[in-house]
Design a protein around this motif. Structure first.
Motif, PDB file in Angstrom:
ATOM      1  N   GLU A  70       0.828  -1.214   0.000  1.00 34.94           N
ATOM      2  CA  GLU A  70       0.000   0.000   0.000  1.00 34.94           C
ATOM      3  C   GLU A  70       0.859   1.259   0.000  1.00 34.94           C
ATOM      4  N   ASP A  71       1.995   1.220   0.693  1.00 35.24           N
ATOM      5  CA  ASP A  71       2.904   2.365   0.674  1.00 35.24           C
ATOM      6  C   ASP A  71       3.452   2.592  -0.732  1.00 35.24           C
ATOM      7  N   ASP A  72       3.742   1.502  -1.446  1.00 36.66           N
ATOM      8  CA  ASP A  72       4.198   1.630  -2.833  1.00 36.66           C
ATOM      9  C   ASP A  72       3.147   2.320  -3.690  1.00 36.66           C
ATOM     10  N   LYS A  73       1.907   1.902  -3.530  1.00 39.74           N
ATOM     11  CA  LYS A  73       0.829   2.475  -4.342  1.00 39.74           C
ATOM     12  C   LYS A  73       0.681   3.976  -4.079  1.00 39.74           C
ATOM     13  N   LYS A  74       0.860   4.367  -2.826  1.00 42.83           N
ATOM     14  CA  LYS A  74       0.754   5.791  -2.496  1.00 42.83           C
ATOM     15  C   LYS A  74       1.816   6.613  -3.223  1.00 42.83           C
ATOM     16  N   VAL A  75       2.984   6.018  -3.421  1.00 43.60           N
ATOM     17  CA  VAL A  75       4.052   6.707  -4.137  1.00 43.60           C
ATOM     18  C   VAL A  75       3.812   6.678  -5.643  1.00 43.60           C
ATOM     19  N   LEU A  76       3.451   5.500  -6.165  1.00 40.44           N
ATOM     20  CA  LEU A  76       3.424   5.308  -7.607  1.00 40.44           C
ATOM     21  C   LEU A  76       2.184   5.848  -8.304  1.00 40.44           C
ATOM     22  N   LEU A  77       1.031   5.710  -7.687  1.00 39.52           N
ATOM     23  CA  LEU A  77      -0.203   6.076  -8.392  1.00 39.52           C
ATOM     24  C   LEU A  77      -0.242   7.539  -8.836  1.00 39.52           C
ATOM     25  N   PRO A  78       0.194   8.494  -8.011  1.00 34.73           N
ATOM     26  CA  PRO A  78       0.215   9.888  -8.499  1.00 34.73           C
ATOM     27  C   PRO A  78       1.147  10.084  -9.693  1.00 34.73           C
ATOM     28  N   GLU A  79       2.251   9.328  -9.727  1.00 35.34           N
ATOM     29  CA  GLU A  79       3.184   9.457 -10.851  1.00 35.34           C
ATOM     30  C   GLU A  79       2.608   8.837 -12.120  1.00 35.34           C
ATOM     31  N   LEU A  80       1.897   7.737 -11.966  1.00 33.77           N
ATOM     32  CA  LEU A  80       1.259   7.120 -13.127  1.00 33.77           C
ATOM     33  C   LEU A  80       0.155   8.018 -13.677  1.00 33.77           C
ATOM     34  N   ALA A  81      -0.555   8.704 -12.787  1.00 32.22           N
ATOM     35  CA  ALA A  81      -1.570   9.660 -13.233  1.00 32.22           C
ATOM     36  C   ALA A  81      -0.914  10.818 -13.991  1.00 32.22           C
ATOM     37  N   LYS A  82       0.243  11.234 -13.519  1.00 27.83           N
ATOM     38  CA  LYS A  82       0.994  12.291 -14.205  1.00 27.83           C
ATOM     39  C   LYS A  82       1.397  11.834 -15.610  1.00 27.83           C
ATOM     40  N   PHE A  83       1.875  10.583 -15.705  1.00 21.41           N
ATOM     41  CA  PHE A  83       2.265  10.039 -17.007  1.00 21.41           C
ATOM     42  C   PHE A  83       1.073   9.978 -17.954  1.00 21.41           C
ATOM     43  N   GLU A  84      -0.078   9.560 -17.443  1.00 18.04           N
ATOM     44  CA  GLU A  84      -1.280   9.491 -18.294  1.00 18.04           C
ATOM     45  C   GLU A  84      -1.698  10.875 -18.781  1.00 18.04           C
ATOM     46  N   LYS A  85      -1.590  11.849 -17.908  1.00 20.78           N
ATOM     47  CA  LYS A  85      -1.951  13.216 -18.300  1.00 20.78           C
ATOM     48  C   LYS A  85      -1.009  13.732 -19.383  1.00 20.78           C
ATOM     49  N   GLN A  86       0.269  13.381 -19.283  1.00 20.71           N
ATOM     50  CA  GLN A  86       1.250  13.855 -20.258  1.00 20.71           C
ATOM     51  C   GLN A  86       1.140  13.147 -21.601  1.00 20.71           C
ATOM     52  N   THR A  87       0.805  11.866 -21.582  1.00 21.51           N
ATOM     53  CA  THR A  87       0.883  11.056 -22.802  1.00 21.51           C
ATOM     54  C   THR A  87      -0.435  10.469 -23.284  1.00 21.51           C
ATOM     55  N   GLY A  88      -1.438  10.444 -22.414  1.00 24.75           N
ATOM     56  CA  GLY A  88      -2.681   9.763 -22.753  1.00 24.75           C
ATOM     57  C   GLY A  88      -2.610   8.263 -22.553  1.00 24.75           C
ATOM     58  N   ILE A  89      -1.485   7.754 -22.072  1.00 23.60           N
ATOM     59  CA  ILE A  89      -1.294   6.311 -21.885  1.00 23.60           C
ATOM     60  C   ILE A  89      -1.636   5.946 -20.439  1.00 23.60           C
ATOM     61  N   LYS A  90      -2.585   5.063 -20.276  1.00 21.14           N
ATOM     62  CA  LYS A  90      -2.989   4.628 -18.946  1.00 21.14           C
ATOM     63  C   LYS A  90      -2.114   3.460 -18.511  1.00 21.14           C
ATOM     64  N   VAL A  91      -1.748   3.406 -17.237  1.00 26.28           N
ATOM     65  CA  VAL A  91      -0.918   2.330 -16.707  1.00 26.28           C
ATOM     66  C   VAL A  91      -1.685   1.601 -15.611  1.00 26.28           C
ATOM     67  N   LYS A  92      -1.876   0.310 -15.821  1.00 28.10           N
ATOM     68  CA  LYS A  92      -2.529  -0.539 -14.825  1.00 28.10           C
ATOM     69  C   LYS A  92      -1.453  -1.123 -13.923  1.00 28.10           C
ATOM     70  N   LEU A  93      -1.457  -0.736 -12.664  1.00 27.85           N
ATOM     71  CA  LEU A  93      -0.393  -1.067 -11.719  1.00 27.85           C
ATOM     72  C   LEU A  93      -0.719  -2.297 -10.891  1.00 27.85           C
ATOM     73  N   GLU A  94       0.271  -3.176 -10.731  1.00 29.06           N
ATOM     74  CA  GLU A  94       0.218  -4.232  -9.736  1.00 29.06           C
ATOM     75  C   GLU A  94       1.554  -4.251  -9.007  1.00 29.06           C
ATOM     76  N   VAL A  95       1.522  -4.053  -7.700  1.00 32.37           N
ATOM     77  CA  VAL A  95       2.744  -4.132  -6.891  1.00 32.37           C
ATOM     78  C   VAL A  95       2.846  -5.555  -6.353  1.00 32.37           C
ATOM     79  N   ILE A  96       3.972  -6.202  -6.632  1.00 32.26           N
ATOM     80  CA  ILE A  96       4.139  -7.616  -6.293  1.00 32.26           C
ATOM     81  C   ILE A  96       5.225  -7.759  -5.227  1.00 32.26           C
ATOM     82  N   PRO A  97       4.931  -8.427  -4.115  1.00 26.47           N
ATOM     83  CA  PRO A  97       5.954  -8.650  -3.089  1.00 26.47           C
ATOM     84  C   PRO A  97       7.133  -9.433  -3.649  1.00 26.47           C
ATOM     85  N   TRP A  98       8.318  -9.218  -3.075  1.00 23.06           N
ATOM     86  CA  TRP A  98       9.514  -9.913  -3.548  1.00 23.06           C
ATOM     87  C   TRP A  98       9.393 -11.421  -3.405  1.00 23.06           C
ATOM     88  N   SER A  99       8.637 -11.879  -2.431  1.00 21.36           N
ATOM     89  CA  SER A  99       8.488 -13.317  -2.241  1.00 21.36           C
ATOM     90  C   SER A  99       7.766 -13.986  -3.407  1.00 21.36           C
TER      91      SER A  99
END
Length: 450
Positions: free
Chosen positions: A60-89
């Protein structure tokens, strides 16, 4: 290519399933350049799937960091990014499954020590000169981080995303209470300081380790082995039980078996959760761990000014033929699946994630190191602690061998060390002969392919 992929994955999976990050020669893999802009591939729906590694204390901490940046990327490019954060295990298992099925994400993170092993599957887009040019060029990346992106002489299988290196975290109050004015600068000093700070009756120890983490054990085998002049491989022939490697492994095992500056319970620690809590709570005075640990240390209640960071001490003098190596080139790479139908969009995303602005934002959030030179102008990367890690990565870190077989080294030698630490924790004598016997067995397993 599919047949070769299955064979490579099968060999890798035999030894490497479950490896934690921070890790095959695919010389005959066909180089596949992305479709040019305006092609049928680039006309596909602009939605990318992205598997991100778990860099923060929680998904959840990862998502808090990444989701705003992915939204920024979509706004800049129109490309949507579907995120899945996967534990190292789970991450390596998921990647191996995707390489065999051909049903992977468009973009994903990989531990950089896996680069050459995964490269051999042929499942990743090669970053040849033309592809590197499309994301801003090779020269903007830090050379040390680029050294861990694939087999020598081959186009990289990925490019760096987050830089990491080992350092020695030390608890300032525990040092001050014991009258210790500065962190140890040599290995002998580290042992002396750790003994002074160890009091088993009160549950306090000089160091904490992840003794049941075979990937962590293997990192120290590599680093300390190099300090003694060890070579993991001669070509592709394993040299796990050479005297130099045995001496490096003994240096680590002795922390528990001989010097007794590590709590025996640490032999059961598979991950960093407990050692970070122990350090923050004053139950362990020192940790040899990567820079990312700062986030969890502070979340566990130890303020940033209550701990310091120094390089992991080196033997002084170095043994004959020894190397000044106190970290492997650790970190996370970002790769594109060869089967992606959205290679243009995927490369735009890689360019975005490795841009100077995003490097500043993401690495500051994850307490990792930028992998592009220009990002270091940010004041957040000029603190004393961060500069220690920067200096280590630039000057005394060495990439683990970029060979298919390195993943097998991690599993076999790391597991041997796990067993040795467990024996030491149970009170058994772990002497030179015991160490050599375990390493010889690992060497034989490697040589026989079993």
């Amino acid at each position: 290519m599919k047949s070769r992929t299955i064979e490579a994955v099968a060999a890798f999976a035999l030894f490497a399933l479950g490896t934690a990050a921070c890790g095959k020669s695919g010389g005959d893999a066909p180089s596949s350049s992305p479709a040019p802009s305006g092609s049928a591939a680039s006309a596909a729906p602009a939605t990318l799937s992205y598997w991100a590694s778990n860099q923060a204390p929680s998904v959840e901490d990862d998502k808090k960091v990444l989701l705003p940046e992915l939204a920024k990327f979509e706004k800049q490019t129109g490309i949507k990014v579907k995120l899945e954060v996967i534990p190292w295990s789970d991450l390596l298992n998921r990647i191996l499954g995707a390489t065999t099925s051909g049903k992977g994400p468009d973009v994903l993170n990989i531990g950089n020590s896996w680069s050459a092993s995964l490269q051999a599957t042929g499942a990743f887009l090669p970053f040849d000169d033309a592809t590197l040019a499309r994301i801003g060029g090779k020269d903007r990346f830090i050379p040390a981080s680029m050294s861990a992106t694939g087999a020598p002489g081959q186009p990289p299988a990925a490019v760096p995303l987050y830089g990491l290196a080992y350092g020695l975290f030390y608890h300032k109050k525990m040092f001050a209470d014991a009258g210790i004015e500065k962190p140890p600068a040599t290995w002998a000093e580290l042992i002396t300081v750790a003994k002074k700070l160890t009091d088993p009756q009160s549950g306090r120890y000089g160091l904490a380790i992840m003794g049941a983490s075979y990937s962590e054990n293997a990192h120290f085998a590599f680093m300390f082995g190099r300090q003694h002049g060890a070579k993991i491989f001669d070509g592709k022939q394993p040299r796990f039980d050479d005297p130099e490697m045995a001496a490096g492994v003994k240096q680590y095992i002795d922390l528990l078996s001989v010097h007794k500056v590590v709590n025996p319970s640490n032999a059961e620690y598979v991950n960093d959760t407990q050692i970070l809590k122990d350090f923050s709570a004053g139950k362990a005075a020192m940790l040899m761990i990567q820079s990312y640990a700062a986030t969890a240390i502070e979340q566990n209640g130890l303020s940033r000014d209550a701990y310091g960071v120094a390089p992991v001490p080196l033997p002084d003098p170095l043994p004959a033929n020894g190397k000044r190596v106190n970290s492997h080139v650790a970190g996370i790479n970002i790769a594109v699946f060869e089967d992606s139908k959205n290679k243009d969009a995927a490369l735009k995303f890689v360019e975005f994630m490795t841009s100077p602005e995003e490097q500043r934002i993401l690495n500051a959030a994850f307490n990792s190191l930028p992998v592009v030179t220009s990002a270091y102008s940010d004041e957040r990367f000029k603190t004393a602690n961060i500069q220690v890690f920067q200096k280590v990565l630039a000057e005394t870190a060495e990439s683990m061998p970029m060979l298919e077989e390195t993943a097998q080294f991690e599993t076999l030698v790391g597991t041997a060390m796990k067993d040795l630490l467990a024996e030491a924790a149970s009170g058994k004598v772990v002497d030179d002969a015991a160490i050599r016997a375990k390493l010889t067995k690992a060497n034989q397993q490697m040589a026989s392919g079993k």
